[in-house]
Design an enzyme around this catalytic site. Structure first.
Site, PDB file in Angstrom:
ATOM      1  N   HIS A 356       0.795  -1.238   0.000  1.00 20.93           N
ATOM      2  CA  HIS A 356       0.000   0.000   0.000  1.00 20.93           C
ATOM      3  C   HIS A 356       0.821   1.278   0.000  1.00 20.93           C
ATOM      4  O   HIS A 356       0.258   2.366   0.091  1.00 20.93           O
ATOM      5  CB  HIS A 356      -0.918   0.045   1.226  1.00 20.93           C
ATOM      6  CG  HIS A 356      -2.000  -0.969   1.207  1.00 20.93           C
ATOM      7  ND1 HIS A 356      -3.246  -0.731   0.675  1.00 20.93           N
ATOM      8  CD2 HIS A 356      -2.028  -2.245   1.647  1.00 20.93           C
ATOM      9  CE1 HIS A 356      -3.995  -1.807   0.808  1.00 20.93           C
ATOM     10  NE2 HIS A 356      -3.281  -2.744   1.387  1.00 20.93           N
ATOM     11  N   LYS A 544      -8.641  13.941   4.783  1.00 26.05           N
ATOM     12  CA  LYS A 544      -7.799  12.734   4.755  1.00 26.05           C
ATOM     13  C   LYS A 544      -6.852  12.835   5.928  1.00 26.05           C
ATOM     14  O   LYS A 544      -6.830  13.850   6.622  1.00 26.05           O
ATOM     15  CB  LYS A 544      -7.011  12.647   3.449  1.00 26.05           C
ATOM     16  CG  LYS A 544      -6.312  13.961   3.067  1.00 26.05           C
ATOM     17  CD  LYS A 544      -5.525  13.849   1.778  1.00 26.05           C
ATOM     18  CE  LYS A 544      -6.333  13.954   0.517  1.00 26.05           C
ATOM     19  NZ  LYS A 544      -6.499  12.713  -0.206  1.00 26.05           N
ATOM     20  N   ARG A 545      -6.066  11.797   6.161  1.00 27.25           N
ATOM     21  CA  ARG A 545      -5.087  11.902   7.238  1.00 27.25           C
ATOM     22  C   ARG A 545      -4.132  13.063   6.985  1.00 27.25           C
ATOM     23  O   ARG A 545      -3.868  13.432   5.843  1.00 27.25           O
ATOM     24  CB  ARG A 545      -4.316  10.582   7.363  1.00 27.25           C
ATOM     25  CG  ARG A 545      -5.110   9.505   8.064  1.00 27.25           C
ATOM     26  CD  ARG A 545      -5.536   9.939   9.437  1.00 27.25           C
ATOM     27  NE  ARG A 545      -4.394  10.042  10.330  1.00 27.25           N
ATOM     28  CZ  ARG A 545      -4.043   9.093  11.203  1.00 27.25           C
ATOM     29  NH1 ARG A 545      -4.761   8.002  11.330  1.00 27.25           N
ATOM     30  NH2 ARG A 545      -2.983   9.245  11.964  1.00 27.25           N
ATOM     31  N   LYS A 550       0.825  14.440   1.821  1.00 23.62           N
ATOM     32  CA  LYS A 550      -0.503  14.770   1.288  1.00 23.62           C
ATOM     33  C   LYS A 550      -0.660  16.275   1.090  1.00 23.62           C
ATOM     34  O   LYS A 550      -1.611  16.736   0.473  1.00 23.62           O
ATOM     35  CB  LYS A 550      -1.590  14.234   2.217  1.00 23.62           C
ATOM     36  CG  LYS A 550      -1.605  12.703   2.302  1.00 23.62           C
ATOM     37  CD  LYS A 550      -2.681  12.201   3.260  1.00 23.62           C
ATOM     38  CE  LYS A 550      -2.598  10.721   3.553  1.00 23.62           C
ATOM     39  NZ  LYS A 550      -3.215   9.867   2.510  1.00 23.62           N
ATOM     40  N   THR A 652      -8.349   6.836  -1.937  1.00 24.79           N
ATOM     41  CA  THR A 652      -9.695   6.319  -2.174  1.00 24.79           C
ATOM     42  C   THR A 652     -10.719   7.422  -1.926  1.00 24.79           C
ATOM     43  O   THR A 652     -11.810   7.386  -2.495  1.00 24.79           O
ATOM     44  CB  THR A 652      -9.992   5.110  -1.267  1.00 24.79           C
ATOM     45  OG1 THR A 652      -9.507   5.394   0.044  1.00 24.79           O
ATOM     46  CG2 THR A 652      -9.331   3.859  -1.781  1.00 24.79           C
ATOM     47  N   LYS A 656     -14.429   8.754  -3.835  1.00 24.66           N
ATOM     48  CA  LYS A 656     -15.707   9.068  -3.174  1.00 24.66           C
ATOM     49  C   LYS A 656     -16.188  10.451  -3.595  1.00 24.66           C
ATOM     50  O   LYS A 656     -17.386  10.678  -3.777  1.00 24.66           O
ATOM     51  CB  LYS A 656     -15.537   8.982  -1.648  1.00 24.66           C
ATOM     52  CG  LYS A 656     -15.187   7.566  -1.178  1.00 24.66           C
ATOM     53  CD  LYS A 656     -14.639   7.508   0.250  1.00 24.66           C
ATOM     54  CE  LYS A 656     -13.952   6.164   0.483  1.00 24.66           C
ATOM     55  NZ  LYS A 656     -13.183   6.113   1.736  1.00 24.66           N
TER      56      LYS A 656
HETATM   57  C1  GLG Z   1      -2.575   3.429   2.036  1.00 16.65           C
HETATM   58  C2  GLG Z   1      -2.159   4.448   1.007  1.00 16.65           C
HETATM   59  C3  GLG Z   1      -3.318   4.995   0.179  1.00 16.65           C
HETATM   60  C4  GLG Z   1      -4.209   3.874  -0.306  1.00 16.65           C
HETATM   61  C5  GLG Z   1      -4.665   3.034   0.864  1.00 16.65           C
HETATM   62  C6  GLG Z   1      -5.466   1.837   0.421  1.00 16.65           C
HETATM   63  O1  GLG Z   1      -1.434   5.487   1.574  1.00 16.65           O
HETATM   64  O2  GLG Z   1      -2.819   5.723  -0.918  1.00 16.65           O
HETATM   65  O3  GLG Z   1      -5.329   4.384  -0.982  1.00 16.65           O
HETATM   66  O4  GLG Z   1      -3.559   2.532   1.587  1.00 16.65           O
HETATM   67  O5  GLG Z   1      -4.734   1.068  -0.490  1.00 16.65           O
HETATM   68  N1  GLG Z   1      -2.092   3.821   4.356  1.00 16.65           N
HETATM   69  C7  GLG Z   1      -2.936   4.016   3.375  1.00 16.65           C
HETATM   70  O6  GLG Z   1      -3.955   4.605   3.569  1.00 16.65           O
END
Ligand code: GLG
Length: 814
Positions: A356, A544-545, A550, A652, A656
């Site tokens: 991820h 988002k976080r 970001k 993601t 949305k």
């Molecule tokens: C990770 C990534 C995101 C991703 C999510 C789900 O940073 O970019 O969309 O997994 O695959 N830690 C996360 O949230």
């Protein structure tokens, strides 16, 4: 599920309230009514839950075990009612009783068993698995405290423990009959058994009991109910004087403590490792419990352990559950007495790994000493996996010593979990096209060269059932009115909306719904922040976080720039804008917390400056989480997806927003790339460096933020405002942010995330956003096109791809 029977429903609710609270419904609190409704709804699905599992067994279906430290499921009640298609009936019944469904839903705390995208993805996957009718278990941890509740005090983030279980959890079922024992520490003794074979026995260990709690995951309107199984820990023996007598007092106390602490709290780090021993304990705890149970369940119905992979697949959600590989080996070797080769064949055909992130600070590595002490038998197995893997590297690349340095599992005193996951899995996937390419070409290049067949992409997705059908009922029913309700289980049907883009009346209706959703969010903001925002302004949203990559900092620097412009030129043309932020920072992440404080400090100044006549409002939404996210997405005009290219694996939230008709303002990063492909570049606002440019700078240098800063007076001005007292009397408050842009420190380059590099290009893109918004008709077209073209981003599509390429499951027939 039987036909909905109103009388029966009310009777049930009353009975539960009576039994649990000894109250007639008229006197019940809202929380008690919620509980009554929740138990009644659970009651409605219990038979389906049983039937589903009976059918799985009878049809002897292969099952995916989705192993994840995080499941950010949010609230269950509303989602279940939606998936039962009982929304209008239950709403009606509750109205008769004098309640409104939303109010009752608000009584449920979010199950915040996750940090952000990774945990929410797992929750969307479970929803899709059930809706598509595939056998699945989500396996995780029943944290007593989930993601902390965020309060903003004086502009600062304050973390409050999230005691989500304090009123109990109506949806879970404790399954004591499936309790298993998990062993930590001690040492391994080798003995020779009666057949002359070497056996490995763990001795002098501490152990805890893992107790599963099951939560139902309903499919949409199909009677399929899968299970989210989360494990809690209990002490093996209750503390007794007996052990005191035996002189085992110390051990008894330690075991008690272990059981008490292990499931206590979710680590609030997103994309960053905590590296704490307790975290490794959590990982082994839930993995060992899940794998032991899965193997036992398989053996209850099958004879040959060698064929495990025909009926079972373990999907590792990031490296967190990587101990699955050696744990399955341990079970096969030590409990089933298999030889190494056969055990390895089974294991590496049963495990699959999803990556991820490429962020180096998120790559899990454990100090060998710690790992070995905590998991002595598992460590032995990892050593042997490593030894054999190095032999393989040597034989395939005899003259490339560097390969070992890069690929070994044990190296430099550390256990490298990603390497172990890759070696032990038959599939390795990234989560968006760009991300998977970067894995293959850069981060995991050597592994890709050695095992090209393992690598594949699975672009993430989201469930439209929660983020449109439940979260945006106005738009959902409008869409159904136009194209029917097929989109609910087949999002590609949204394309049927395309012709309506050309219809003026439809565009008007679409934008009216957006307006109403903005009014709904404005009411929420008024209630929570005490600030009045104008629903006619552009709602520009970044939720988002909080993480430097970001780039919330880029966003607020732009707001500071706009404010400067307005101040020096009050008559300039300017369309009112509401900048909405929502973000939790990991508790120990100082710079991230400073960014939250900065946003709030700028808000304080700008929101209260009458001279700019409310042209800019800045809102920080406290405690961003799944439940308020649904309201926010529905109301957004602009979706800020502005990560440094190459850093956001997928994202993601971006999907949305698109689903709800917001236009993306973003970099070519993660799944944004695919959003552009689907929506068309003319319906997205792109800016900034491309990923290959970022990577080039990172590898070869050549970027000097200070030069940029010295040559651009608007930029210099906003950066200086971080430390000149404009937004804080304490000039040192934001010095760490100022330094991060211009100075760098301890080997970290200045402006590591290219905020200043992308600043100008971001400003220009923002200007384009304003211009585009003024052209109401074409904006409406673009917004509708985004909604119409979001089909690809359903998690249903993602799951079908996992099934086709990795899991090879069959659907259940009910
Ligand atoms: C990770 C990534 C995101 C991703 C999510 C789900 O940073 O970019 O969309 O997994 O695959 N830690 C996360 O949230």
């Amino acid at each position: 599920m039987q036909e909905f029977d109103k009388k029966e429903f009310i009777k049930n609710v009353e009975e539960y309230i009576g039994v649990f609270f000894r109250r007639p419904i008229e006197d019940a609190t809202k929380q008690q009514v919620y509980q009554g409704v929740a138990y009644t709804v659970k009651n409605m699905i219990i038979d389906d839950w049983l039937e589903t599992h009976k059918a799985y067994e009878e049809q002897d279906l292969k099952t995916v075990y989705y192993l994840s430290m995080e499941f950010l499921v949010g609230r269950a009640l509303g989602n279940m009612i939606t998936n039962l298609k009982a929304d209008s009936s239950i709403r009606e019944v509750l109205e008769e009783l004098g309640y409104d469904l939303e109010n009752i839903e608000d009584e449920e705390p979010d199950a915040a068993l996750g940090n952000g995208g990774l945990g929410r993805l797992a929750a969307c996957f479970l929803d899709s698995l059930s809706t598509l009718g595939y056998p699945a278990y989500g396996c995780g941890i029943r944290y007593k405290y989930g993601m902390f509740e965020q309060r903003i005090e004086n502009g600062y983030q304050v973390e409050v423990p999230d005691n989500w279980l304090k009123n109990g959890n109506p949806f879970e079922i404790k399954r004591s009959e499936y309790a298993t024992t998990i062993k930590f520490g001690g040492y391994v003794r080798m003995i020779r058994d009666e057949f002359g074979n070497d056996r490995f026995i763990q001795e002098d260990y501490q152990s805890v009991r893992a107790i599963p709690y099951d939560m139902p995951i309903l499919g949409y309107g199909n009677h399929v109910v899968n299970t989210l199984r989360i494990w809690d820990a209990e002490a093996i023996d209750t503390f007794n004087l007996d052990s005191f007598d035996k002189g085992e007092y110390q051990k008894a106390v330690e075991q008690q403590n272990l059981a008490r602490t292990i499931c206590e709290v979710l680590y609030p780090n997103d994309n960053h490792i905590a590296g704490k021993e307790l975290r490794l304990k959590q990982q082994y705890f839930f993995v060992s419990a899940s794998i032991q149970r899965a193997v036992a369940k398989y053996m209850e119905a099958h004879e040959d352990i060698h064929k495990l992979y025909e009926k079972v697949v373990f999907q590792l959600n990031d490296t967190h559950p990587t101990v699955t590989v050696p744990e399955l080996m341990r079970i096969l070797l030590d409990d089933y007495y298999l030889g190494w080769e056969e055990a390895w064949e089974i294991t590496s055909k049963t495990c699959a790994y999803t990556n991820h992130t490429i962020m180096s600070e998120a790559l899990e590595k454990w100090p060998i000493d710690l790992f070995k002490k905590l998991l002595p038998r598992i460590y032995q197995i990892v050593e042997e996996i490593n030894r054999r893997f190095i032999m393989q590297i040597l034989s395939e690349y005899p003259s490339e010593a560097k390969k070992i340095e890069k690929m070994a599992i044990l190296y430099d005193g550390q256990v490298r979990m990603a390497n172990l996951a890759i070696v032990g899995s038959f599939s390795v996937n990234g989560v968006a096209k760009l991300h998977t390419e970067i894995l293959m070409k850069q981060e995991l290049k050597d592994f890709y060269e050695m095992f090209p067949w393992k690598f594949n992409n699975k672009t993430n997705g989201i469930t439209q059932r929660r983020f449109l059908l439940h979260g945006n009922p106005l738009l959902a029913s409008w869409i159904t009115g136009k194209i029917g309700d097929g989109w609910i289980t087949d999002l590609s049907q949204m394309e049927k909306l395309l012709p309506y883009i050309e219809d003026e009346q439809s565009r008007k209706e679409f934008m009216e719904i957006k307006y109403k959703n903005k009014v709904r969010l404005a009411a929420y903001i008024k209630e929570k922040n005490g600030i009045i925002v104008n629903p006619d302004s552009i709602f520009d949203v970044q939720v988002k976080r909080l993480h430097e990559y970001k780039r919330q900092l880029l966003n607020i620097l732009h707001v500071m720039y706009l404010y400067n412009q307005l101040k020096s030129n009050p008559e300039m043309e300017f369309y009112p804008r509401t900048f909405i932020f929502g973000a939790k920072a990991s508790a120990g992440y100082e710079r991230a917390k400073a960014i939250i404080k900065l946003i709030n400090s700028v808000a304080e100044v700008v929101n209260n400056d009458e001279t700019i006549q409310d042209k800019i409002k800045i809102i920080f939404i406290e405690n961003y989480r799944v439940s308020n996210a649904e309201i926010i997405f529905a109301a957004a005009d602009v979706s800020e997806q502005i990560s440094t290219a190459s850093k956001e694996a997928s994202g993601t939230g971006n999907m949305k927003f698109m689903l709800n008709g917001a236009l993306t303002l973003g970099t070519l990063d993660g799944a944004n790339v695919e959003i552009v492909e689907e929506a068309g570049a003319e319906n997205v606002f792109l800016f900034g460096l491309h990923s290959d440019e970022v990577i080039e700078y990172e590898q070869h240098g050549g970027y000097s933020p200070r030069e940029l800063y010295n040559s651009d007076k608007d930029m210099k001005r906003v950066v200086d405002q971080l430390v000149d007292g404009t937004y804080s009397t304490d000039k040192s408050l934001f010095a760490t942010l100022y330094d991060s842009l211009l100075a760098g420190r301890g080997g970290e380059p200045a402006d590591r995330y290219f905020i200043l590099k992308d600043f100008k290009s971001y400003l220009e893109a923002q200007k384009e956003v304003e211009k585009a918004y003024l052209k109401k008709e074409s904006w409406a077209r673009a917004a509708m096109r985004n909604t119409a073209k979001c089909g690809k981003f359903s998690s249903d599509r993602t799951i079908e791809e996992y099934v086709r390429d990795i899991w090879h499951l069959n659907k259940v027939h009910l």
